[in-house]
Design an enzyme around this catalytic site. Structure first.
Site, PDB file in Angstrom:
ATOM      1  N   GLY A 247       0.799  -1.218   0.000  1.00 35.19           N
ATOM      2  CA  GLY A 247       0.000   0.000   0.000  1.00 35.19           C
ATOM      3  C   GLY A 247       0.826   1.260   0.000  1.00 35.19           C
ATOM      4  CG  PHE A 248       4.546   3.588   2.155  1.00 31.52           C
ATOM      5  CD1 PHE A 248       4.055   4.422   3.155  1.00 31.52           C
ATOM      6  CD2 PHE A 248       5.674   3.992   1.461  1.00 31.52           C
ATOM      7  CE1 PHE A 248       4.673   5.625   3.447  1.00 31.52           C
ATOM      8  CE2 PHE A 248       6.308   5.193   1.740  1.00 31.52           C
ATOM      9  CZ  PHE A 248       5.800   6.018   2.735  1.00 31.52           C
ATOM     10  CG  ASP A 249       7.213   1.383  -3.466  1.00 27.97           C
ATOM     11  OD1 ASP A 249       6.694   1.903  -4.478  1.00 27.97           O
ATOM     12  OD2 ASP A 249       8.410   1.045  -3.427  1.00 27.97           O
TER      13      ASP A 249
ATOM     14  NE  ARG B 215     -13.872   7.810  -0.502  1.00 24.82           N
ATOM     15  CZ  ARG B 215     -14.115   8.424   0.655  1.00 24.82           C
ATOM     16  NH1 ARG B 215     -14.153   7.729   1.785  1.00 24.82           N
ATOM     17  NH2 ARG B 215     -14.304   9.737   0.692  1.00 24.82           N
TER      18      ARG B 215
ATOM     19  CB  SER C 138      -8.670  -4.269  -0.983  1.00 19.32           C
ATOM     20  OG  SER C 138      -9.073  -2.910  -1.069  1.00 19.32           O
TER      21      SER C 138
ATOM     22  CB  THR D 141     -11.528  -3.759  -5.805  1.00 10.30           C
ATOM     23  OG1 THR D 141     -10.348  -2.965  -5.932  1.00 10.30           O
ATOM     24  CG2 THR D 141     -11.897  -4.327  -7.174  1.00 10.30           C
TER      25      THR D 141
ATOM     26  CG  ASN E 213      -6.455  -5.686   3.243  1.00 14.36           C
ATOM     27  OD1 ASN E 213      -6.291  -4.486   3.444  1.00 14.36           O
ATOM     28  ND2 ASN E 213      -6.293  -6.239   2.044  1.00 14.36           N
TER      29      ASN E 213
ATOM     30  N   GLY F 190      -4.740   0.714  11.234  1.00  8.07           N
ATOM     31  CA  GLY F 190      -4.086   1.343  12.374  1.00  8.07           C
ATOM     32  C   GLY F 190      -4.483   0.716  13.697  1.00  8.07           C
TER      33      GLY F 190
END
Length: 364
Positions: free
Chosen positions: A68-70, A117, A181, A184, A249, A274
């Site tokens: 998710g970050f990269d 999202r 996720s 989608t 997730n 988080g």
């Protein structure tokens, strides 16, 4: 220092813009060889006792950056420079896609949480594969996380995942099928065993056809699955000979938040990540460990903020752990604190290695 900077700068910026700005500086620092070495010496101390053998890989430690970050594999070396023991890129889809309309990323600061999202915004598996193929070998361990292209119907999902697998298989140290996720439409339906079985089987066959060695395959599941469904996925993973499960997730739940309800409502739909996931992610991990009896590598993610959190997951059965959301709140010294804390916890424990500690809570 970082918390002051966060409050004065990042907190005032749109979260997605802040992400791009921070990631730019990470990549810039890592592009300067002398600076990269200096930063790594400060932020990425390596304790040999934290080395982990998992998924057929020899890792400098158990703590990785979650997907998710990269998303497009543009900053692997920079993230390794900050101390992550491995980096999971993606989620990557077969076709490039812009993701959902902005704004699509929100901070819930009182809860040390994020709502996103994003919608798998990425450049597509062909572009990401080309980038991975062109990058110099650096020793960084790279996981590749793939998902379904939004415009592809559920009935054609297997072919969509196979396309990405064909392109990316040779560039992954391990491979992750993301069916969890919430951003989608219809994706989470693929977690049902009757749909998941042919999907995972096809990806496994494609990995084997595209590579000479064994590329470990894992599936990433949602925290919102019922316990019976968690058991079913675990049983399927064992049946198919998967290498592991990543749990969990983001969640679509909003229970127990401290953030003002109007602010939560304003953030809207999306996956919550988080600190609020801490308890449920631990529950899922414990259930998976009991069900699989140590026969799979379990990767725990969700609500990990401190070394104590990571250590708790290891004792509960996780061989590897991942984080993401706390990185936003903790800043560049986060990995250093996790590693130093784990070293101290291991030294104070009866376990000689991290491997000995995996699942110890369930054995006691």
């Amino acid at each position: 220092m970082y918390k002051l900077f966060f409050n004065l700068v990042f907190k005032r910026l749109d979260p997605e813009k802040a992400h791009h700005m921070a990631f730019f500086w990470i990549r810039l620092a890592s592009s300067i060889p002398g600076l990269r070495t200096l930063v790594a010496s400060v932020l990425a101390p390596r304790d040999p006792k934290l080395r982990v053998k998992a998924l057929g890989l020899d890792l400098p430690g158990p703590f990785g950056l979650a997907a998710g970050f990269d998303k497009n594999a543009v900053g692997i070396d920079g993230l390794t420079m900050l101390g992550f023991d491995y980096v999971e890129i993606g989620t990557v889809t077969a076709q490039a896609q812009p993701g959902n309309p902005t704004p699509r990323l929100f901070r819930l600061i009182e809860d040390r949480a994020l709502v996103n999202r994003m919608g798998f915004n990425n450049e597509g598996s062909a572009a990401v594969a080309a980038r991975l193929a062109a990058r110099p070998k650096s020793g960084a361990v790279v996981g590749v996380n793939i998902g379904k292209t939004k415009v592809v119907p559920e009935a054609e999902a297997v072919g969509d995942y196979v396309t990405s697998t064909e392109r990316l298989a040779r560039h992954a140290d391990y491979f992750v099928v993301n069916v969890s996720s919430p951003n989608t439409p219809g994706l989470r339906n693929l977690q049902a065993v009757d749909q998941l079985r042919p999907l995972l089987s096809a990806v496994r066959e494609t990995l084997d056809a595209q590579t000479n060695g064994h590329v470990p395959l894992l599936v990433k599941i949602a925290p919102d699955l019922a316990d019976a469904d968690i058991d079913a996925v675990a049983d399927l993973a064992l049946e198919l000979g998967l290498d592991g499960i990543i749990a969990t997730n983001t969640t679509i739940g909003r229970e127990g938040l401290r953030t003002d309800a109007a602010k939560v409502e304003a953030a809207g739909a999306g996956g919550l990540s988080g600190a609020p996931l801490k308890a449920r992610s631990l529950e899922v991990l414990q259930r998976l460990h009991a069900r699989t009896e140590g026969r799979l590598t379990l990767v725990s993610v969700g609500g990990i903020e401190t070394a104590a959190d990571a250590w708790q997951r290891i004792l509960a059965g996780a061989t590897l752990v991942q984080g993401y959301s706390a990185f936003i709140y903790e800043g560049p010294f986060w990995c250093r604190r996790i590693h130093k804390g784990l070293s101290a916890l291991l030294a104070a424990s009866p376990h000689a290695t991290l491997g000995d500690a995996v699942g110890a809570a369930a054995r006691s």
